[in-house]
Design an enzyme around this catalytic site. Structure first.
Site, PDB file in Angstrom:
ATOM      1  N   LYS A 128     -17.354   3.448 -31.489  1.00 57.02           N
ATOM      2  CA  LYS A 128     -16.100   2.701 -31.586  1.00 57.02           C
ATOM      3  C   LYS A 128     -15.893   1.709 -30.450  1.00 57.02           C
ATOM      4  O   LYS A 128     -15.083   0.789 -30.576  1.00 57.02           O
ATOM      5  CB  LYS A 128     -14.915   3.668 -31.653  1.00 57.02           C
ATOM      6  CG  LYS A 128     -14.851   4.439 -32.955  1.00 57.02           C
ATOM      7  CD  LYS A 128     -13.457   4.972 -33.182  1.00 57.02           C
ATOM      8  CE  LYS A 128     -13.340   5.573 -34.576  1.00 57.02           C
ATOM      9  NZ  LYS A 128     -11.974   6.009 -34.861  1.00 57.02           N
ATOM     10  N   LYS A 139     -20.747   7.613 -46.465  1.00 56.09           N
ATOM     11  CA  LYS A 139     -19.641   8.513 -46.759  1.00 56.09           C
ATOM     12  C   LYS A 139     -18.412   7.757 -47.260  1.00 56.09           C
ATOM     13  O   LYS A 139     -18.098   6.688 -46.741  1.00 56.09           O
ATOM     14  CB  LYS A 139     -19.259   9.249 -45.467  1.00 56.09           C
ATOM     15  CG  LYS A 139     -19.582  10.710 -45.489  1.00 56.09           C
ATOM     16  CD  LYS A 139     -19.298  11.386 -44.157  1.00 56.09           C
ATOM     17  CE  LYS A 139     -17.874  11.246 -43.671  1.00 56.09           C
ATOM     18  NZ  LYS A 139     -17.569  12.145 -42.543  1.00 56.09           N
ATOM     19  N   LYS A 141     -11.985   6.074 -45.051  1.00 58.19           N
ATOM     20  CA  LYS A 141     -10.789   5.231 -44.989  1.00 58.19           C
ATOM     21  C   LYS A 141     -11.106   3.827 -44.521  1.00 58.19           C
ATOM     22  O   LYS A 141     -10.409   2.877 -44.826  1.00 58.19           O
ATOM     23  CB  LYS A 141      -9.775   5.832 -44.005  1.00 58.19           C
ATOM     24  CG  LYS A 141      -9.180   7.120 -44.458  1.00 58.19           C
ATOM     25  CD  LYS A 141      -8.541   7.847 -43.275  1.00 58.19           C
ATOM     26  CE  LYS A 141      -8.088   9.241 -43.681  1.00 58.19           C
ATOM     27  NZ  LYS A 141      -7.812  10.102 -42.534  1.00 58.19           N
TER      28      LYS A 141
HETATM   29  P1  AMP Z   1     -11.406  11.422 -41.492  1.00 58.96           P
HETATM   30  O1  AMP Z   1     -10.913  10.909 -42.801  1.00 58.96           O
HETATM   31  O2  AMP Z   1     -12.709  10.813 -41.105  1.00 58.96           O
HETATM   32  O3  AMP Z   1     -10.363  11.413 -40.427  1.00 58.96           O
HETATM   33  O4  AMP Z   1     -11.780  12.943 -41.717  1.00 58.96           O
HETATM   34  C1  AMP Z   1     -10.855  13.974 -41.907  1.00 58.96           C
HETATM   35  C2  AMP Z   1     -11.544  15.179 -42.496  1.00 58.96           C
HETATM   36  O5  AMP Z   1     -12.033  14.896 -43.813  1.00 58.96           O
HETATM   37  C3  AMP Z   1     -12.758  15.668 -41.693  1.00 58.96           C
HETATM   38  O6  AMP Z   1     -12.737  17.078 -41.640  1.00 58.96           O
HETATM   39  C4  AMP Z   1     -13.945  15.193 -42.486  1.00 58.96           C
HETATM   40  O7  AMP Z   1     -15.003  16.081 -42.396  1.00 58.96           O
HETATM   41  C5  AMP Z   1     -13.421  15.145 -43.907  1.00 58.96           C
HETATM   42  N1  AMP Z   1     -14.046  14.015 -44.617  1.00 58.96           N
HETATM   43  C6  AMP Z   1     -13.795  12.702 -44.397  1.00 58.96           C
HETATM   44  N2  AMP Z   1     -14.524  11.928 -45.236  1.00 58.96           N
HETATM   45  C7  AMP Z   1     -15.276  12.777 -45.982  1.00 58.96           C
HETATM   46  C8  AMP Z   1     -16.242  12.604 -47.024  1.00 58.96           C
HETATM   47  N3  AMP Z   1     -16.558  11.396 -47.483  1.00 58.96           N
HETATM   48  N4  AMP Z   1     -16.808  13.699 -47.552  1.00 58.96           N
HETATM   49  C9  AMP Z   1     -16.474  14.925 -47.113  1.00 58.96           C
HETATM   50  N5  AMP Z   1     -15.578  15.171 -46.151  1.00 58.96           N
HETATM   51  C10 AMP Z   1     -14.985  14.110 -45.582  1.00 58.96           C
END
Ligand code: AMP
Ligand code: TRP
Length: 336
Positions: A113, A199, A202
């Protein structure tokens, strides 16, 4: 009982990856563990490009509403907003005096980042993992369910806890039990529908690859119908060779509770059109009750605020004594 802590940032709408990769497990862990779930808004202000002051409060309530809608049970678990407890920021300061510059500089998320930002990068972004360590250690969490990308942050929390204990506590009476990261076996890794080798996230460039938990059925159908696949036409699981089809198979499996292999043999030979329609229907059905519950909660925002207030009170009951003990261990003069 095993204590669990996990948090999610209120940045961007929650999507299918958050639901299948995190929330489904958060909900099931409530059955036999004491769970503390947190909307980590202080983490969400560490990056100026992701922080929008005009929408942060709304997103914070929205994320908490989403957690309740998927089944986080405020009777059983503690659900609260990080900034409602100044103890998190205060504990971060104590840990800042224990954490090393070198170990923070090496954190992969910070490196990623801060790349190309030079000296303008914020101290908050640098200190992000220390705040996360405070989140976890203040509650004496044993298990921290997180995605694999958070592995280093949990390791750091362990290191900080261990160093703190070593410096300021007797070996037989540590201030902070050490947490461990857990990656629940059922957690799906959901990939972007347009770019199935990355992946679902957001921060993706296009909305089309992401299914928001609150997307309407028509929109979900459209996004899944236009999901990138390949030209071979067969339906089988092969992440390397057929990332798009494999992702859809995994989504279908997670949404229906069935096995990937049996779904592949059932749909193989029928063409991508029918297969995608089945995936769309399964996702729509998976989200339908969540969306209905979300709408109910959103119609009565007072109720969500009450839940968060009660959650903050219960979180305080755990965090305040932990912090007091840590301050005393460091030799700070208690107020009279
Ligand atoms: P984030 O959206 O990156 O803040 O992630 C929040 C939570 O959602 C974390 O525990 C990640 O492991 C899970 N997560 C985020 N994106 C994915 C994805 N594409 N597949 C599976 N888990 C996800
Ligand atoms: N950094 C985590 C993420 O991006 C969110 C988070 C903050 C967290 N504090 C936490 C996760 C404590 C687990 C425990 O996903």
């Amino acid at each position: 009982m095993t204590r669990v802590f996990s948090g999610m940032q209120p940045s961007g709408d929650p999507h299918l990856g958050n639901l299948l990769g995190a929330w489904v497990n958060w909900v099931s862990m409530q059955q036999d563990r004491e769970c503390v779930y947190c909307v980590v808004d202080l983490h969400a202000i560490t990056s100026p490009t992701e922080h929008d002051p005009a929408s942060l409060a709304e997103r914070t309530v929205g994320l908490a509403t989403g957690m309740l809608a998927v089944g986080v049970d405020p009777q059983r678990s503690i659900l609260f907003v990080q900034s409602h407890l100044p103890e998190h920021a205060e504990c971060t300061w104590l840990f800042n005096c224990v954490a090393g510059f070198g170990e923070l500089r090496k954190m992969p998320q910070f490196k990623e980042k801060s790349a190309g930002k030079g000296d303008s990068v914020s101290v908050g972004l640098f200190d992000y993992p220390v705040l996360q360590a405070a989140d976890i250690l203040l509650y004496h969490a044993d298990e921290v369910p997180v995605g694999d990308d958070q592995r280093h942050h949990i390791e750091l929390a362990r290191d900080i806890g261990q160093r703190f204990n070593h410096r300021y506590a007797a070996p037989e009476d540590p201030v902070f039990p050490l947490p461990k990261a857990v990656h629940p076996p059922a957690a799906a890794r959901v990939m972007d529908l347009q770019e199935p080798t990355v992946k679902m996230s957001k921060s993706a460039s296009s909305e089309k690859g992401i299914i928001s938990v609150l997307d309407e059925p028509k929109r979900i159908e459209k996004k899944i119908k236009s999901a990138v696949t390949d030209s071979a036409g067969d339906i089988r699981h092969d992440r390397e060779g057929k990332p798009g089809v494999s992702n859809l198979l995994e989504i279908l499996a997670a949404a229906t509770g069935r096995q990937v292999a049996s779904l592949a043999s059932e749909y193989d030979g029928g063409g991508y059109g029918a297969f995608k329609l089945a995936v769309a229907e399964a996702v729509i059905e998976l989200l339908r009750p969540i969306q209905a519950r979300y709408a109910e909660l959103a119609a009565d925002p007072g109720e969500v605020h009450r839940v968060l207030e009660d959650g903050a009170d219960r979180a305080r009951a755990v965090a305040v004594p932990t912090l007091e003990r840590a301050k005393a261990a460091m030799g700070l003069l208690p107020p009279r």
